[in-house]
Design a protein around this motif. Structure first.
Motif, PDB file in Angstrom:
ATOM      1  N   ARG A  18       0.838  -1.214   0.000  1.00 56.69           N
ATOM      2  CA  ARG A  18       0.000   0.000   0.000  1.00 56.69           C
ATOM      3  C   ARG A  18       0.867   1.255   0.000  1.00 56.69           C
ATOM      4  O   ARG A  18       0.644   2.191  -0.767  1.00 56.69           O
ATOM      5  N   GLN A  38      -2.861  -0.100  -6.319  1.00 55.00           N
ATOM      6  CA  GLN A  38      -3.390   0.327  -5.021  1.00 55.00           C
ATOM      7  C   GLN A  38      -4.789  -0.252  -4.798  1.00 55.00           C
ATOM      8  O   GLN A  38      -5.133  -0.666  -3.692  1.00 55.00           O
ATOM      9  N   SER A  39      -5.583  -0.289  -5.846  1.00 49.83           N
ATOM     10  CA  SER A  39      -6.915  -0.862  -5.742  1.00 49.83           C
ATOM     11  C   SER A  39      -6.846  -2.335  -5.338  1.00 49.83           C
ATOM     12  O   SER A  39      -7.577  -2.781  -4.449  1.00 49.83           O
ATOM     13  N   ARG A  42      -5.749  -2.557  -1.685  1.00 48.74           N
ATOM     14  CA  ARG A  42      -6.837  -2.165  -0.779  1.00 48.74           C
ATOM     15  C   ARG A  42      -7.947  -3.207  -0.747  1.00 48.74           C
ATOM     16  O   ARG A  42      -8.533  -3.472   0.306  1.00 48.74           O
ATOM     17  N   GLU A  47     -10.591  -3.165   2.172  1.00 45.66           N
ATOM     18  CA  GLU A  47     -11.014  -1.765   2.145  1.00 45.66           C
ATOM     19  C   GLU A  47     -11.695  -1.553   0.793  1.00 45.66           C
ATOM     20  O   GLU A  47     -11.135  -0.959  -0.134  1.00 45.66           O
ATOM     21  N   ALA A  50     -12.263   2.067  -0.780  1.00 43.99           N
ATOM     22  CA  ALA A  50     -10.998   2.640  -1.250  1.00 43.99           C
ATOM     23  C   ALA A  50     -10.516   1.922  -2.507  1.00 43.99           C
ATOM     24  O   ALA A  50      -9.990   2.554  -3.433  1.00 43.99           O
ATOM     25  N   ALA A  51     -10.717   0.619  -2.560  1.00 46.21           N
ATOM     26  CA  ALA A  51     -10.321  -0.153  -3.740  1.00 46.21           C
ATOM     27  C   ALA A  51     -11.077   0.329  -4.971  1.00 46.21           C
ATOM     28  O   ALA A  51     -10.483   0.546  -6.039  1.00 46.21           O
ATOM     29  N   HIS A  54      -9.810   3.901  -6.131  1.00 49.03           N
ATOM     30  CA  HIS A  54      -8.555   3.891  -6.884  1.00 49.03           C
ATOM     31  C   HIS A  54      -8.729   3.272  -8.268  1.00 49.03           C
ATOM     32  O   HIS A  54      -8.122   3.743  -9.238  1.00 49.03           O
TER      33      HIS A  54
END
Length: 195
Positions: A18, A38-39, A42, A47, A50-51, A54
């Motif tokens: 991350r 990042q997705s 996450r 998460e 958040a996923a 992104h």
């Protein structure tokens, strides 16, 4: 939580991933790849919001990236939207007909969640190196279809590889579903397969 073989990854590794993805985004905010990674990180940290955030940024930055498109299908399956999910890998495969094998695995999971067990099994049968988690999902498909001999053959092959892989643990906690009912749906098929 995933690694290169789609198995468990520690929280420490995910946290480091991350942070590295954040650094990549800071260094090159106009590139889709860091947001896509990042997705995925996450998502595996569970998460989900958040996923999706992104991944939507990644798709805005590069709307023709087949991997981003396919990953949105997987994300939507994890967010309990498998019907919406199926259009994404279909679109990604049109863009990249020589796609990586994981496109089919993600598609198969969406199909399983919709109760399309035969089509899901057909997609999983394309695996050239069926890992224990693929065999687990395949066993669940066959069990849901009532084809217990095929289901038990898959579970026997999991046991024969000598690993400590637990099909039920994979179904219940190894996939970052947002809703516990989705994990239980898969676990139901695995339980049937295991007898």
């Amino acid at each position: 939580m995933l690694n290169s073989e789609f198995g468990p990854t520690s929280d420490a590794v995910l946290t480091k991933a991350r942070d590295l993805a954040d650094r990549g985004i800071a260094l090159s905010p106009d590139q889709a790849t860091a947001h896509r990674i990042q997705s995925l990180v996450r998502l595996n940290m569970r998460e989900h919001e958040a996923a999706e955030h992104h991944l939507r940024i990644a798709l805005e930055l590069n709307p023709g990236d087949a991997d981003c498109i396919e990953q949105m299908g997987h994300l939507l399956t994890m967010r309990c939207r498998p019907l919406d999910a199926l259009a994404w890998p279909a679109r990604a495969i049109r863009i990249n007909p020589l796609h990586p094998h994981w496109y089919q695995y993600d598609r198969a999971l969406a199909l399983y969640m919709l109760g399309e067990y035969r089509t899901a099994a057909e997609a999983l049968e394309l695996a050239t190196r069926p890992r224990p988690w693929i065999r687990t999902r395949l066993a669940a498909c066959y069990a849901q279809l009532g084809e217990m001999q095929a289901a038990r053959r898959q579970t026997a092959l999991i046991s024969a590889d000598g690993s400590n892989f637990s099909p039920l643990d994979h179904a219940r906690t190894g996939i970052p579903f947002e809703n516990a009912s989705d994990a239980e749906h898969l676990a139901d098929g695995v339980s049937l397969a295991l007898g």
